[in-house]
Design a protein around this motif. Structure first.
Motif, PDB file in Angstrom:
ATOM      1  N   TYR A  93       0.798  -1.231   0.000  1.00  0.00           N
ATOM      2  CA  TYR A  93       0.000   0.000   0.000  1.00  0.00           C
ATOM      3  C   TYR A  93       0.826   1.275   0.000  1.00  0.00           C
ATOM      4  N   GLU A  94       2.071   1.173   0.414  1.00  0.00           N
ATOM      5  CA  GLU A  94       2.855   2.393   0.504  1.00  0.00           C
ATOM      6  C   GLU A  94       3.727   2.622  -0.737  1.00  0.00           C
TER       7      GLU A  94
ATOM      8  N   VAL B  44       3.815   5.818  -3.280  1.00  0.00           N
ATOM      9  CA  VAL B  44       4.252   7.167  -2.905  1.00  0.00           C
ATOM     10  C   VAL B  44       5.772   7.298  -2.971  1.00  0.00           C
ATOM     11  N   SER B  45       6.411   6.364  -3.641  1.00  0.00           N
ATOM     12  CA  SER B  45       7.867   6.357  -3.554  1.00  0.00           C
ATOM     13  C   SER B  45       8.549   7.473  -4.344  1.00  0.00           C
ATOM     14  N   LYS B  46       7.859   7.999  -5.362  1.00  0.00           N
ATOM     15  CA  LYS B  46       8.539   9.046  -6.137  1.00  0.00           C
ATOM     16  C   LYS B  46       8.413  10.387  -5.439  1.00  0.00           C
ATOM     17  N   PRO B  47       9.549  11.017  -5.143  1.00  0.00           N
ATOM     18  CA  PRO B  47       9.451  12.298  -4.463  1.00  0.00           C
ATOM     19  C   PRO B  47       8.867  13.371  -5.382  1.00  0.00           C
ATOM     20  N   PRO B  48       7.951  14.163  -4.893  1.00  0.00           N
ATOM     21  CA  PRO B  48       7.433  15.246  -5.705  1.00  0.00           C
ATOM     22  C   PRO B  48       8.528  16.300  -5.916  1.00  0.00           C
ATOM     23  N   GLU B  49       8.535  16.853  -7.084  1.00  0.00           N
ATOM     24  CA  GLU B  49       9.617  17.795  -7.389  1.00  0.00           C
ATOM     25  C   GLU B  49       9.307  19.205  -6.921  1.00  0.00           C
TER      26      GLU B  49
ATOM     27  N   VAL C  34       8.063  22.464  -4.963  1.00  0.00           N
ATOM     28  CA  VAL C  34       7.980  22.914  -3.594  1.00  0.00           C
ATOM     29  C   VAL C  34       6.527  23.231  -3.305  1.00  0.00           C
ATOM     30  N   ALA C  35       6.046  22.693  -2.187  1.00  0.00           N
ATOM     31  CA  ALA C  35       4.638  22.927  -1.874  1.00  0.00           C
ATOM     32  C   ALA C  35       4.403  24.407  -1.599  1.00  0.00           C
TER      33      ALA C  35
ATOM     34  N   PHE D 119       1.282  27.242  -0.411  1.00  0.00           N
ATOM     35  CA  PHE D 119      -0.050  27.367   0.158  1.00  0.00           C
ATOM     36  C   PHE D 119      -0.481  28.815   0.049  1.00  0.00           C
TER      37      PHE D 119
ATOM     38  N   MET E 172      10.383  18.134   0.201  1.00  0.00           N
ATOM     39  CA  MET E 172      10.246  19.466  -0.365  1.00  0.00           C
ATOM     40  C   MET E 172       8.971  20.171   0.085  1.00  0.00           C
TER      41      MET E 172
ATOM     42  N   ARG F  96       7.717   5.781   4.567  1.00  0.00           N
ATOM     43  CA  ARG F  96       8.147   5.037   3.393  1.00  0.00           C
ATOM     44  C   ARG F  96       9.461   5.609   2.888  1.00  0.00           C
ATOM     45  N   ARG F  97       9.526   6.914   2.872  1.00  0.00           N
ATOM     46  CA  ARG F  97      10.714   7.562   2.340  1.00  0.00           C
ATOM     47  C   ARG F  97      11.922   7.326   3.249  1.00  0.00           C
TER      48      ARG F  97
ATOM     49  N   GLU G 201      13.108   3.914   2.583  1.00  0.00           N
ATOM     50  CA  GLU G 201      13.875   3.890   1.330  1.00  0.00           C
ATOM     51  C   GLU G 201      15.252   4.475   1.517  1.00  0.00           C
TER      52      GLU G 201
END
Lengths: 357, 258
Positions: A11-12, A15-20, A22-23, A25, B138, B186-187, B190
């Motif tokens: 299930y996890e 989500v392994s690919k890090p978002p590029e 910058v968040a 708000f 990030m 998870r990260r 990894e």
């Protein structure tokens, strides 16, 4: 539990690919007050700066050119120079979540050493001054050693040191004052901080210039050197600082020793200010320096605040003192208002801290 | 094979409480060793003893076969052992970059660094940002944010990134996923595998059995202040491990530590 958990690992994986990106708000409406609060949180020395400018403006309006003149404004600087220098030392100690009650005593003791070494033993004045500075540093070092190594509370260590140093000062000097004329004739170096620079109506003494230079150097050291970051880290959370690789004991000892050295310089400047070497002078330096630090917005719990705030704090006290005197008010009004300022300053500090932004 | 980090006969008492009772410990090169145990079993004391945060009353620690005597975490760091503590060891009022480089600040080259001792903020911020992006952290908007403004998970991420960036021989993680959300956990897992693939061994202390069983090569079961047994996660189930560490089940004879 064990069987299912083994299979549910999938299930996890998505989500392994890090978002590029910058968040980001949207900033919700925090309104004027919220914005001000945020600004003060980021830059705490703004509060005393605003109070300083406001108080200069108010006294300027009430008193006109009597107050708002280069002469009067630089007179304030001269009147706060000693407290300003001592408060710079006090700021360093308070940033480490300590307190130094012996600053005034170290200052007087150092000035007495400078004077007595020159006049009693006939030691060249340059050497005597060096001995005075060394004396202040050593007392500071002893404070630091007791706080860092023996792990005594700073309040107790410096309370004791205050009494010890003050008593030593009276015993050693035999309560004798060295007269201003004698110093002027035989050892003018002792009064060097009293020399003035005239710029139009403005009069700056070397002591004032030294105070300003000291604050700028310390502000630089605190912000832009590893040592300065360590001072903040130790004040913030000594255990965390230790675990993340700061030599907490050495940092503490260096802070107290440096504070002692600065107080010794204040003692030298004190001779320039009052002309003579008097073992009874500077008795209020403790309280006045702590007042300047608190009004300047440095947290007594350590780790927060800036040394510029201390300078502004000292100047605010100077502005109130001179302004009220020029208005002919009873001197007690000054103390009353400063008391209000102290409580208000700590109140503002708590309010600022509420926003974690 | 010679363990990279080895401890023998460690004893640590706090007054009348015995936290470590003649405890042994072995970490092999390139492995992930999980340390599990009930609350108060002495896991943290063991880790602190091998990372210099507490000085054991008795016993010896060997790094790469050489006897070492750490008197502070700084000593251990100089030897290339990095630790992420449960308390994270961060200064809340200072920025992320300041915290990452605490105690190993980078100074500017040339005159300003050498004589004015000026810090190279730009460089430290750049490295800090790189390390955080590697970790996928990030969501932190500003590298100059004070650490107190971060969420618990973000703080943990920064602490892990700090250890991963600087640890050269051993990395010790004390409950690294305890405060993290699903994604961040998870990260971190990894990252642990990533660090392992670079050949650096890891000590992982955790209560999270699925995480332990997923990444660990061997599991050190700690009980009553000493090593009870070392098991291979492929040979046992999680309920076995829990039974060993709570004392509900006797450990198998071939795995019991001497």
């Amino acid at each position: 539990m064990s069987e299912t958990a083994g299979n549910s690992q999938g299930y996890e994986t998505d989500v392994s690919k890090p978002p590029e990106a910058v968040a980001e708000f949207d900033d919700p409406h925090r309104g004027v007050i919220g914005t001000v609060q945020h600004m003060l949180h980021v830059n705490p020395s703004l509060v005393p700066l605003i109070v300083l400018i406001a108080s200069i403006a108010i006294f300027g309006l009430l008193l006109g050119t009597k107050f708002f003149s280069p002469f009067a404004l630089t007179l304030i600087l001269q009147q706060v120079q000693i407290v300003g220098i001592v408060a710079a030392a006090q700021s360093l100690v308070i940033l480490t979540a300590g307190i130094d009650l012996s600053v005034g005593a170290i200052m007087v003791m150092s000035s007495v050493v400078m004077g007595q070494f020159t006049f009693r033993y006939g030691i060249p004045v340059e050497v005597s001054v060096a001995c005075g500075l060394l004396c202040g540093t050593l007392i500071g070092f002893l404070n630091g050693w007791l706080v860092a190594r023996v792990k005594l509370p700073p309040f107790i260590v410096t309370l004791g040191m205050w009494q010890i140093v003050l008593a030593t000062n009276f015993l050693y000097s035999a309560n004798e004052t060295i007269r201003s004329q004698d110093i002027e004739a035989n050892a003018p170096l002792l009064q060097v901080f009293g020399n003035t620079i005239q710029l139009g109506g403005a009069r700056l003494t070397f002591g004032v210039v030294f105070m300003l230079a000291l604050v700028f150097v310390l502000a630089y050291a605190l912000k832009h050197t590893a040592w300065g970051r360590h001072v903040y880290a130790v004040g913030d959370d000594p255990e965390a600082a230790e675990l993340s690789g700061v030599n907490v004991k050495r940092t503490l000892i260096s802070v107290y020793a440096l504070a002692g050295l600065i107080c010794a310089f204040a003692g030298w400047a004190l001779i320039g200010r009052i002309g003579s070497v008097s073992p009874t002078s500077g008795q209020l330096a403790n309280i006045e320096s702590i007042t300047a630090v608190v009004i300047g917005g440095i947290s007594l719990f350590g780790g927060r605040g800036s040394i510029m705030g201390t300078l502004f704090g000292a100047l605010i006290v100077g502005v109130f003192t001179l302004g009220l005197r020029l208005m002919g008010a009873d001197a007690q009004w000054t103390y009353l208002l400063i008391g209000v300022l102290i409580i208000a300053a700590v109140g503002v500090d708590q309010w600022i801290r509420k926003v974690s932004v | 094979m010679e363990p990279i980090l080895k401890a023998r006969n460690l004893v640590k008492r706090y007054g009348k409480v015995t936290a470590l009772d003649h405890c042994d410990f072995d970490l092999m090169p390139g492995e992930i060793l999980a340390v599990i145990g009930d609350n108060g079993a002495g896991k943290s004391s063991l880790i602190k003893a091998v990372s210099g945060a507490v000085i054991p009353d008795e016993g010896e620690v060997f790094l790469e076969g050489r006897k070492v005597h750490f008197t502070s975490p700084i000593d251990a760091r100089h030897e290339g052992i990095e630790t992420v503590y449960q308390t994270l060891a961060m200064s809340p009022a200072l920025s992320i970059a300041d915290n990452m480089f605490m105690g190993r600040e980078i100074r500017k080259p040339g005159f300003r660094g050498k004589w004015l001792r000026q810090l190279d903020r730009a460089e430290m911020e750049r490295i800090a940002r790189d390390k955080l992006s590697e970790l996928g952290l990030m969501t932190i908007q500003n590298i100059n944010q004070a650490v107190e403004t971060l969420s618990g998970g973000q703080r943990q991420g920064v602490a892990v990134a700090r250890a991963a960036a600087f640890g050269s021989k051993v990395i010790i993680l004390d409950e690294p996923t305890a405060a993290l959300g699903v994604k961040e956990s998870r990260r971190v897992l990894e990252l642990i595998l990533d660090v392992k693939s670079r050949g650096i061994p890891i000590i992982l202390i955790s209560h999270n059995m699925p995480h332990v069983f997923e990444v660990a090569d061997r599991i050190h079961v700690h009980r009553l202040g000493k090593r009870l047994c070392v098991i291979d996660p492929k040979d046992y189930t999680m309920s076995d491990a829990v039974a060993f560490m709570t004392g509900a089940k006797e450990p198998p004879a071939q795995d019991v530590a001497a």
